[in-house]
Design an enzyme around this catalytic site. Structure first.
Site, short mmCIF file in Angstrom:
data_model
loop_
_atom_site.label_atom_id
_atom_site.label_comp_id
_atom_site.label_asym_id
_atom_site.label_seq_id
_atom_site.Cartn_x
_atom_site.Cartn_y
_atom_site.Cartn_z
N HIS A 277 -62.67 65.67 29.54
CA HIS A 277 -61.37 65.02 29.60
C HIS A 277 -61.49 63.65 30.27
O HIS A 277 -62.42 63.42 31.05
CB HIS A 277 -60.37 65.85 30.42
CG HIS A 277 -59.90 67.10 29.75
ND1 HIS A 277 -60.06 68.36 30.29
CD2 HIS A 277 -59.25 67.29 28.57
CE1 HIS A 277 -59.52 69.26 29.48
NE2 HIS A 277 -59.03 68.63 28.43
N CYS B 77 -56.88 69.63 37.41
CA CYS B 77 -56.54 70.59 36.34
C CYS B 77 -55.66 71.73 36.81
O CYS B 77 -54.96 72.34 36.03
CB CYS B 77 -57.79 71.24 35.75
SG CYS B 77 -59.16 70.16 35.55
C1 CIR Z 1 -61.20 74.18 29.21
O1 CIR Z 1 -62.31 74.00 28.69
O2 CIR Z 1 -60.16 73.88 28.64
C2 CIR Z 1 -61.15 74.79 30.59
N1 CIR Z 1 -62.22 75.70 30.75
C3 CIR Z 1 -61.21 73.70 31.63
C4 CIR Z 1 -60.05 72.77 31.60
C5 CIR Z 1 -60.16 71.69 32.59
N2 CIR Z 1 -58.99 70.88 32.60
C6 CIR Z 1 -58.96 69.59 32.90
O3 CIR Z 1 -60.01 68.96 33.06
N3 CIR Z 1 -57.77 68.99 32.94
#
Ligand code: CIR
Length: 253
Positions: A161, A248
Site C-alpha cells: 500500500h 492499518c
Molecule cells: C492484507 O493483505 O490486506 C492484510 N493482510 C494487511 C493489510 C494492511 N493494511 C494496510 O497496509 N493499510
C-alpha cells in the site's frame, strides 16, 4: 486533530489472513494484547475509540483502515481489492453510519484499499497499487472534488500500500521509504528517509501531536523524536506477520 477512531479486534481466524511474508503464523492471544495496547495508545492521544467486535468471517478485518476513508466532509466506503476482504466494506458501513450523515462508496469496476490513501490537509495522495486500480482512484478523486477536496494518483510498483512506505507526520514532515525515496511529488516536504532494514517503521502514525512508532526501529524512532514529537512505541509483531502496520489498525477522524 482527530476526535474519533474506530478499530476492530483481531479474530481467531487471523491465522489465515493474507501475507506476503515468511515471518510465521500470528499468535492470536498476543495479537489481542497488542491490539489492546494500541487502543490505549490512541486514547492517551485524546481520541475516543470505538472498539468493534471481531468478525471471524474476515481474517484480515482488524485492518479497518483499508475499508473506508474518513474525511471531515464525508466517509467513503472503499471496495477492497482482495476478494477475501471485499465483504469488509459492508460491516464497516454500519459503524460509520453512527458518525457520518454522508457516506459515499467506491463501486465496481473500481477497487480501492484506503491503506493507499495518505491525507495531507485537504489533499489526498492515492497509490495505484495491486489493490487500488485506476477506476477506483478516479472515483475517489471525483468524490473528493465534489466536497471541495483534492486527490492525485501516485504510481507505485512494489509496496503493498502507499502508506507501507510513506507517512505524513503533519508540520510538513514526511517519512519516506523504498520506491518513494526521490519521488518528485514529495519534494516539497521535509522528507525523512527510512532505510530498507527499518522499512516497517515507515508506517508510523501521527495522532494529535504524538507519533505512534512500531517497536524495534531505533533509527526511525530517533529521527521522529529529533523532530520534536512525543512518541509511543508499540509492539506490532503479530500484525507485521500479515503485512499490517500501525495505520492499518484504525480509522481516524
Ligand atoms: C492484507 O493483505 O490486506 C492484510 N493482510 C494487511 C493489510 C494492511 N493494511 C494496510 O497496509 N493499510
Amino acid at each position: 486533530m482527530f476526535k474519533n477512531a474506530i478499530v476492530r479486534k483481531p479474530c481467531p481466524k487471523m491465522l489465515s489472513g493474507i501475507t506476503s511474508k515468511d515471518f510465521g503464523t500470528p499468535d492470536f492471544q498476543l495479537a489481542t494484547q497488542q491490539h489492546e495496547k494500541y487502543v490505549e495508545a490512541l486514547k492517551s492521544c485524546g481520541v475516543n475509540v470505538k472498539v468493534l467486535d471481531y468478525d471471524n468471517r474476515f481474517p484480515d478485518s482488524t485492518f479497518v483502515e483499508d475499508t473506508a476513508l474518513c474525511t471531515p466532509k464525508c466517509a467513503i466506503v472503499t471496495n477492497p481489492g482482495a476478494s477475501s476482504r471485499n465483504g469488509e466494506k459492508e460491516i464497516i458501513k454500519e459503524s460509520l453510519m453512527e458518525y457520518y450523515e454522508i457516506i459515499e462508496e467506491i463501486k465496481n469496476p473500481g477497487t480501492l484499499d484506503a491503506g493507499d490513501v495518505m491525507m495531507v490537509g485537504d489533499h489526498y495522495y492515492i497509490g495505484l497499487s495491486d489493490r487500488s486500480n485506476k477506476e477506483g482512484v478516479k472515483q475517489l478523486i471525483d468524490i473528493l472534488e465534489k466536497y471541495g477536496m483534492t486527490g492525485s494518483a501516485v504510481e507505485m510498483s512494489s509496496m503493498l500500500h502507499l502508506k507501507t512506505g510513506l507517512s505524513y507526520l503533519e508540520n510538513n514532515n514526511l517519512l519516506v521509504c523504498g520506491e518513494f525515496i526521490g519521488n518528485s511529488e514529495f519534494s516539497k516536504y521535509n522528507t525523512i528517509e527510512v532505510s530498507d532494514e527499518e522499512s516497517y517503521g515507515a508506517n508510523s502514525l501521527w495522532i494529535n501531536g504524538s507519533v505512534l512508532v512500531p517497536a524495534g526501529y531505533p533509527k526511525v524512532l530517533k529521527n521522529i523524536q529529533q523532530l520534536g514529537y512525543k512518541t509511543v512505541e508499540l509492539d506490532m509483531s503479530e500484525f507485521r506477520k500479515l503485512d499490517g502496520g500501525l495505520s492499518c489498525l484504525s480509522l481516524r477522524f
